[in-house]
Design a protein around this motif. Structure first.
Motif, PDB file in Angstrom:
ATOM      1  N   GLN A 161      50.407 121.788 108.211  1.00  0.00           N
ATOM      2  CA  GLN A 161      50.803 123.157 108.511  1.00  0.00           C
ATOM      3  C   GLN A 161      50.823 123.297 110.027  1.00  0.00           C
ATOM      4  O   GLN A 161      49.768 123.292 110.655  1.00  0.00           O
ATOM      5  CB  GLN A 161      49.828 124.154 107.889  1.00  0.00           C
ATOM      6  CG  GLN A 161      49.875 124.176 106.381  1.00  0.00           C
ATOM      7  CD  GLN A 161      49.006 125.282 105.792  1.00  0.00           C
ATOM      8  OE1 GLN A 161      48.907 126.361 106.348  1.00  0.00           O
ATOM      9  NE2 GLN A 161      48.397 124.990 104.670  1.00  0.00           N
ATOM     10  N   ALA A 190      51.136 125.716 111.999  1.00  0.00           N
ATOM     11  CA  ALA A 190      50.371 126.834 112.545  1.00  0.00           C
ATOM     12  C   ALA A 190      48.869 126.533 112.590  1.00  0.00           C
ATOM     13  O   ALA A 190      48.133 127.166 113.328  1.00  0.00           O
ATOM     14  CB  ALA A 190      50.618 128.098 111.720  1.00  0.00           C
ATOM     15  N   GLN A 191      48.449 125.561 111.779  1.00  0.00           N
ATOM     16  CA  GLN A 191      47.045 125.169 111.736  1.00  0.00           C
ATOM     17  C   GLN A 191      46.981 123.639 111.820  1.00  0.00           C
ATOM     18  O   GLN A 191      46.884 122.973 110.792  1.00  0.00           O
ATOM     19  CB  GLN A 191      46.387 125.666 110.446  1.00  0.00           C
ATOM     20  CG  GLN A 191      46.416 127.164 110.313  1.00  0.00           C
ATOM     21  CD  GLN A 191      45.795 127.619 108.999  1.00  0.00           C
ATOM     22  OE1 GLN A 191      45.124 126.875 108.312  1.00  0.00           O
ATOM     23  NE2 GLN A 191      46.032 128.869 108.664  1.00  0.00           N
ATOM     24  N   ALA A 236      53.624 130.820 105.496  1.00  0.00           N
ATOM     25  CA  ALA A 236      53.307 129.692 106.376  1.00  0.00           C
ATOM     26  C   ALA A 236      54.258 128.529 106.109  1.00  0.00           C
ATOM     27  O   ALA A 236      54.655 128.269 104.979  1.00  0.00           O
ATOM     28  CB  ALA A 236      51.866 129.240 106.155  1.00  0.00           C
ATOM     29  N   THR A 237      54.618 127.827 107.165  1.00  0.00           N
ATOM     30  CA  THR A 237      55.488 126.663 107.069  1.00  0.00           C
ATOM     31  C   THR A 237      54.651 125.426 106.792  1.00  0.00           C
ATOM     32  O   THR A 237      53.565 125.263 107.335  1.00  0.00           O
ATOM     33  CB  THR A 237      56.247 126.466 108.398  1.00  0.00           C
ATOM     34  OG1 THR A 237      57.058 127.623 108.618  1.00  0.00           O
ATOM     35  CG2 THR A 237      57.130 125.238 108.367  1.00  0.00           C
TER      36      THR A 237
END
Length: 127
Positions: free
Chosen positions: A47, A49-50, A119-120
């Protein structure tokens, strides 16, 4: 006069319909469906973003998910059981065989999807 206008209008609709039909047909035929053997193997899920969040995932040749399916299922909020190739990506299926997420092909060995949360996620082949 009215008759001519109606005939011209009907002709325009017919031409537009044929253009849409043949356009879709030619577009679909330009996408090649990958053989499951080309996609089976070891992959890495992440992910963006994380960055600390990632899972290893095995796509089995028989269309099932192997090691890492539990981690992926937790991200999806649904039990991911299987997968199959589509002309423009990979579909992941749940218990009933219905598609629960689609991973769009970005380039060779790289697929991207969107979780229900927005989320991507990235699926990338591991060397």
């Amino acid at each position: 006069m009215i008759r001519t206008a109606l005939i011209a209008k009907a002709g325009a609709y017919l031409i537009a319909t044929l253009m849409m039909f043949y356009g879709e047909t030619s577009m679909a035929s330009s996408l090649r469906l990958a053989d499951p053997a080309e996609l089976a193997g070891h992959w890495q899920l992440s992910q963006p973003a994380q960055p600390a969040k990632h899972c290893a995932l095995d796509l089995e040749l028989n269309g099932t998910l192997g090691a890492g399916a539990e981690c992926f299922s937790a991200w999806l909020g649904d039990s991911a059981i299987g997968w199959f190739p589509e002309p423009d990506g990979i579909a992941v299926t749940g218990k009933e065989g219905s598609k629960i997420i689609f991973l769009s092909r970005q380039k060779e060995g790289l697929y991207q999807g969107t979780l229900k949360s927005g989320a991507t996620i990235i699926l990338q082949r591991t060397p």
